[in-house]
Design a protein around this motif. Structure first.
Motif, PDB file in Angstrom:
ATOM      1  N   SER A 102       0.831  -1.213   0.000  1.00 49.20           N
ATOM      2  CA  SER A 102       0.000   0.000   0.000  1.00 49.20           C
ATOM      3  C   SER A 102       0.862   1.258   0.000  1.00 49.20           C
ATOM      4  CB  SER A 102      -0.951  -0.001   1.186  1.00 49.20           C
ATOM      5  OG  SER A 102      -0.244   0.125   2.393  1.00 49.20           O
ATOM      6  N   ARG A 103       1.984   1.209   0.696  1.00 48.57           N
ATOM      7  CA  ARG A 103       2.891   2.368   0.684  1.00 48.57           C
ATOM      8  C   ARG A 103       3.490   2.564  -0.709  1.00 48.57           C
ATOM      9  NH1 ARG A 103       6.800   4.993   4.902  1.00 48.57           N
ATOM     10  NH2 ARG A 103       7.733   6.431   3.434  1.00 48.57           N
ATOM     11  N   LEU A 104       3.848   1.459  -1.348  1.00 52.11           N
ATOM     12  CA  LEU A 104       4.366   1.539  -2.715  1.00 52.11           C
ATOM     13  C   LEU A 104       3.322   2.143  -3.648  1.00 52.11           C
ATOM     14  CD1 LEU A 104       6.499   0.817  -4.895  1.00 52.11           C
ATOM     15  CD2 LEU A 104       5.361  -1.390  -5.067  1.00 52.11           C
ATOM     16  N   LYS A 105       2.064   1.745  -3.491  1.00 49.97           N
ATOM     17  CA  LYS A 105       0.999   2.294  -4.330  1.00 49.97           C
ATOM     18  C   LYS A 105       0.818   3.789  -4.079  1.00 49.97           C
ATOM     19  CE  LYS A 105      -3.880   1.907  -5.525  1.00 49.97           C
ATOM     20  NZ  LYS A 105      -4.070   3.315  -5.682  1.00 49.97           N
ATOM     21  N   ARG A 106       0.830   4.181  -2.801  1.00 50.82           N
ATOM     22  CA  ARG A 106       0.670   5.591  -2.474  1.00 50.82           C
ATOM     23  C   ARG A 106       1.813   6.431  -3.053  1.00 50.82           C
ATOM     24  NH1 ARG A 106       0.438   5.496   2.987  1.00 50.82           N
ATOM     25  NH2 ARG A 106       2.618   6.022   3.173  1.00 50.82           N
ATOM     26  N   GLU A 107       3.050   5.939  -2.892  1.00 48.74           N
ATOM     27  CA  GLU A 107       4.201   6.673  -3.429  1.00 48.74           C
ATOM     28  C   GLU A 107       4.134   6.745  -4.960  1.00 48.74           C
ATOM     29  OE1 GLU A 107       6.750   8.218  -1.841  1.00 48.74           O
ATOM     30  OE2 GLU A 107       5.809   7.773   0.081  1.00 48.74           O
ATOM     31  N   THR A 108       3.759   5.635  -5.583  1.00 45.55           N
ATOM     32  CA  THR A 108       3.660   5.610  -7.047  1.00 45.55           C
ATOM     33  C   THR A 108       2.551   6.546  -7.516  1.00 45.55           C
ATOM     34  OG1 THR A 108       4.425   3.322  -7.030  1.00 45.55           O
ATOM     35  CG2 THR A 108       3.426   4.110  -9.050  1.00 45.55           C
TER      36      THR A 108
ATOM     37  N   LEU B 145      -3.073   2.082 -13.731  1.00 41.85           N
ATOM     38  CA  LEU B 145      -2.047   1.044 -13.624  1.00 41.85           C
ATOM     39  C   LEU B 145      -1.604   0.820 -12.179  1.00 41.85           C
ATOM     40  CD1 LEU B 145       0.268   1.659 -16.690  1.00 41.85           C
ATOM     41  CD2 LEU B 145      -1.289  -0.225 -16.297  1.00 41.85           C
ATOM     42  N   THR B 146      -1.679   1.833 -11.347  1.00 44.98           N
ATOM     43  CA  THR B 146      -1.224   1.667  -9.963  1.00 44.98           C
ATOM     44  C   THR B 146      -2.098   0.679  -9.196  1.00 44.98           C
ATOM     45  OG1 THR B 146      -2.460   3.626  -9.290  1.00 44.98           O
ATOM     46  CG2 THR B 146      -0.137   3.932  -9.833  1.00 44.98           C
ATOM     47  N   SER B 147      -3.380   0.634  -9.501  1.00 41.27           N
ATOM     48  CA  SER B 147      -4.250  -0.345  -8.834  1.00 41.27           C
ATOM     49  C   SER B 147      -3.891  -1.760  -9.269  1.00 41.27           C
ATOM     50  CB  SER B 147      -5.711  -0.069  -9.159  1.00 41.27           C
ATOM     51  OG  SER B 147      -6.093   1.178  -8.659  1.00 41.27           O
ATOM     52  N   GLU B 148      -3.596  -1.906 -10.549  1.00 38.20           N
ATOM     53  CA  GLU B 148      -3.170  -3.216 -11.038  1.00 38.20           C
ATOM     54  C   GLU B 148      -1.819  -3.601 -10.454  1.00 38.20           C
ATOM     55  OE1 GLU B 148      -3.334  -3.057 -15.302  1.00 38.20           O
ATOM     56  OE2 GLU B 148      -5.412  -2.372 -15.284  1.00 38.20           O
ATOM     57  N   LEU B 149      -0.935  -2.625 -10.287  1.00 39.22           N
ATOM     58  CA  LEU B 149       0.364  -2.889  -9.663  1.00 39.22           C
ATOM     59  C   LEU B 149       0.209  -3.327  -8.216  1.00 39.22           C
ATOM     60  CD1 LEU B 149       2.686  -0.036 -10.972  1.00 39.22           C
ATOM     61  CD2 LEU B 149       2.909  -2.474 -11.385  1.00 39.22           C
ATOM     62  N   LEU B 150      -0.751  -2.760  -7.516  1.00 43.12           N
ATOM     63  CA  LEU B 150      -0.999  -3.142  -6.130  1.00 43.12           C
ATOM     64  C   LEU B 150      -1.329  -4.621  -6.031  1.00 43.12           C
ATOM     65  CD1 LEU B 150      -1.589  -2.360  -3.112  1.00 43.12           C
ATOM     66  CD2 LEU B 150      -3.942  -2.050  -3.848  1.00 43.12           C
ATOM     67  N   ALA B 151      -2.249  -5.078  -6.854  1.00 50.47           N
ATOM     68  CA  ALA B 151      -2.637  -6.492  -6.820  1.00 50.47           C
ATOM     69  C   ALA B 151      -1.472  -7.392  -7.234  1.00 50.47           C
ATOM     70  CB  ALA B 151      -3.836  -6.720  -7.737  1.00 50.47           C
TER      71      ALA B 151
ATOM     72  N   LEU C   1       1.188  -7.526  -4.405  1.00 49.41           N
ATOM     73  CA  LEU C   1       0.750  -8.351  -3.282  1.00 49.41           C
ATOM     74  C   LEU C   1       0.899  -9.836  -3.610  1.00 49.41           C
ATOM     75  CD1 LEU C   1      -0.263  -7.974  -0.446  1.00 49.41           C
ATOM     76  CD2 LEU C   1      -2.589  -7.994  -1.303  1.00 49.41           C
ATOM     77  N   ARG C   2       0.516 -10.218  -4.826  1.00 47.87           N
ATOM     78  CA  ARG C   2       0.708 -11.609  -5.248  1.00 47.87           C
ATOM     79  C   ARG C   2       2.186 -11.971  -5.300  1.00 47.87           C
ATOM     80  NH1 ARG C   2      -3.592 -10.362  -8.804  1.00 47.87           N
ATOM     81  NH2 ARG C   2      -2.132 -10.005 -10.506  1.00 47.87           N
ATOM     82  N   LEU C   3       3.013 -11.048  -5.746  1.00 50.85           N
ATOM     83  CA  LEU C   3       4.449 -11.295  -5.815  1.00 50.85           C
ATOM     84  C   LEU C   3       5.038 -11.501  -4.422  1.00 50.85           C
ATOM     85  CD1 LEU C   3       6.983 -11.434  -7.614  1.00 50.85           C
ATOM     86  CD2 LEU C   3       7.199  -8.968  -7.307  1.00 50.85           C
ATOM     87  N   HIS C   4       4.633 -10.684  -3.458  1.00 48.45           N
ATOM     88  CA  HIS C   4       5.130 -10.842  -2.092  1.00 48.45           C
ATOM     89  C   HIS C   4       4.744 -12.209  -1.523  1.00 48.45           C
ATOM     90  CE1 HIS C   4       6.743  -6.864  -0.865  1.00 48.45           C
ATOM     91  NE2 HIS C   4       6.074  -6.483  -1.950  1.00 48.45           N
ATOM     92  N   HIS C   5       3.508 -12.620  -1.745  1.00 45.91           N
ATOM     93  CA  HIS C   5       3.059 -13.916  -1.228  1.00 45.91           C
ATOM     94  C   HIS C   5       3.774 -15.063  -1.941  1.00 45.91           C
ATOM     95  CE1 HIS C   5       0.066 -12.472   1.553  1.00 45.91           C
ATOM     96  NE2 HIS C   5      -0.455 -11.694   0.616  1.00 45.91           N
ATOM     97  N   THR C   6       4.011 -14.914  -3.244  1.00 42.25           N
ATOM     98  CA  THR C   6       4.694 -15.975  -3.987  1.00 42.25           C
ATOM     99  C   THR C   6       6.135 -16.125  -3.524  1.00 42.25           C
ATOM    100  OG1 THR C   6       3.273 -15.578  -5.895  1.00 42.25           O
ATOM    101  CG2 THR C   6       5.334 -16.758  -6.289  1.00 42.25           C
ATOM    102  N   VAL C   7       6.826 -15.016  -3.329  1.00 46.28           N
ATOM    103  CA  VAL C   7       8.209 -15.075  -2.849  1.00 46.28           C
ATOM    104  C   VAL C   7       8.257 -15.710  -1.460  1.00 46.28           C
ATOM    105  CG1 VAL C   7      10.140 -13.638  -2.069  1.00 46.28           C
ATOM    106  CG2 VAL C   7       9.081 -13.199  -4.271  1.00 46.28           C
ATOM    107  N   ALA C   8       7.338 -15.345  -0.606  1.00 45.19           N
ATOM    108  CA  ALA C   8       7.298 -15.929   0.738  1.00 45.19           C
ATOM    109  C   ALA C   8       7.050 -17.433   0.672  1.00 45.19           C
ATOM    110  CB  ALA C   8       6.220 -15.249   1.580  1.00 45.19           C
ATOM    111  N   ARG C   9       6.132 -17.853  -0.174  1.00 48.83           N
ATOM    112  CA  ARG C   9       5.849 -19.293  -0.310  1.00 48.83           C
ATOM    113  C   ARG C   9       7.055 -20.044  -0.865  1.00 48.83           C
ATOM    114  NH1 ARG C   9       0.567 -17.840  -2.972  1.00 48.83           N
ATOM    115  NH2 ARG C   9      -0.819 -17.483  -1.230  1.00 48.83           N
ATOM    116  N   LEU C  10       7.730 -19.461  -1.847  1.00 48.53           N
ATOM    117  CA  LEU C  10       8.911 -20.115  -2.418  1.00 48.53           C
ATOM    118  C   LEU C  10      10.029 -20.257  -1.389  1.00 48.53           C
ATOM    119  CD1 LEU C  10       9.121 -18.534  -5.988  1.00 48.53           C
ATOM    120  CD2 LEU C  10       8.642 -20.916  -5.413  1.00 48.53           C
TER     121      LEU C  10
END
Length: 166
Positions: A93-99, A129-135, A138-147
């Motif tokens: 969310s901070r990344l989205k706000r800054e972007t 595009l920022t809303s799409e980047l947010l989603a 978030l998926r990228l963070h969860h995927t990296v954590a799972r990996l």
């Protein structure tokens, strides 16, 4: 010259958001590894707790001690899991706000030729595009954590039985 300046402004926005994204992924990775370490401690404690029941003269103090340790580690695991999700959501969310702020300031500082050469639909698409980047983030963070958690578990299994590596 104006087009070059407009492209440079958009490129700076992309680079800035990439730096935030990499820093956020690094933090999410560290938290995911911490979460896996706590989960591994819970599993080890549970195994030791179960071994207490297989010993014939099981002292009640030992069973109680392992029960309390297991309960505390389970609570710690739940807190770390919740914290991990909250940190990922905060970073994204901070990344989205800054972007958003940089995008709108970049669009506001652009020459009018940019708005003349692009349709309203294209400009709205850039803004959405920022809303799409947010989603996606978030998926990228969860995927990296799972990996990372899967790699850690695989390492634990291979350490327990090296013949599995063949």
């Amino acid at each position: 010259r104006v087009r070059r300046r407009n492209r440079w402004l958009l490129l700076r926005l992309i680079v800035l958001s990439s730096r935030f994204r990499v820093a956020g992924l690094a933090l999410s990775s560290v938290v995911a590894l911490l979460r896996e370490h706590v989960d591994q401690s819970v599993a080890d404690t549970y195994s030791q707790w179960m071994e207490c029941f297989w010993i014939d003269p099981t002292p009640h103090a030992a069973v109680l001690r392992w029960s309390v340790v297991n309960l505390l580690l389970c609570l710690l695991s739940a807190v770390v899991a919740w914290g991990s999700d909250q940190i990922s959501a905060f970073i994204v969310s901070r990344l989205k706000r800054e972007t958003d702020m940089k995008l709108y300031s970049t669009l506001a500082s652009m020459d009018t030729e940019f708005f003349d050469t692009h349709s309203e639909k294209e400009i709205n698409h850039i803004a959405s595009l920022t809303s799409e980047l947010l989603a996606a983030d978030l998926r990228l963070h969860h995927t990296v954590a799972r990996l990372l958690r899967a790699a850690s578990r695989l390492q634990t299994v291979l350490r327990a039985s090296p013949r599995l590596a063949v």
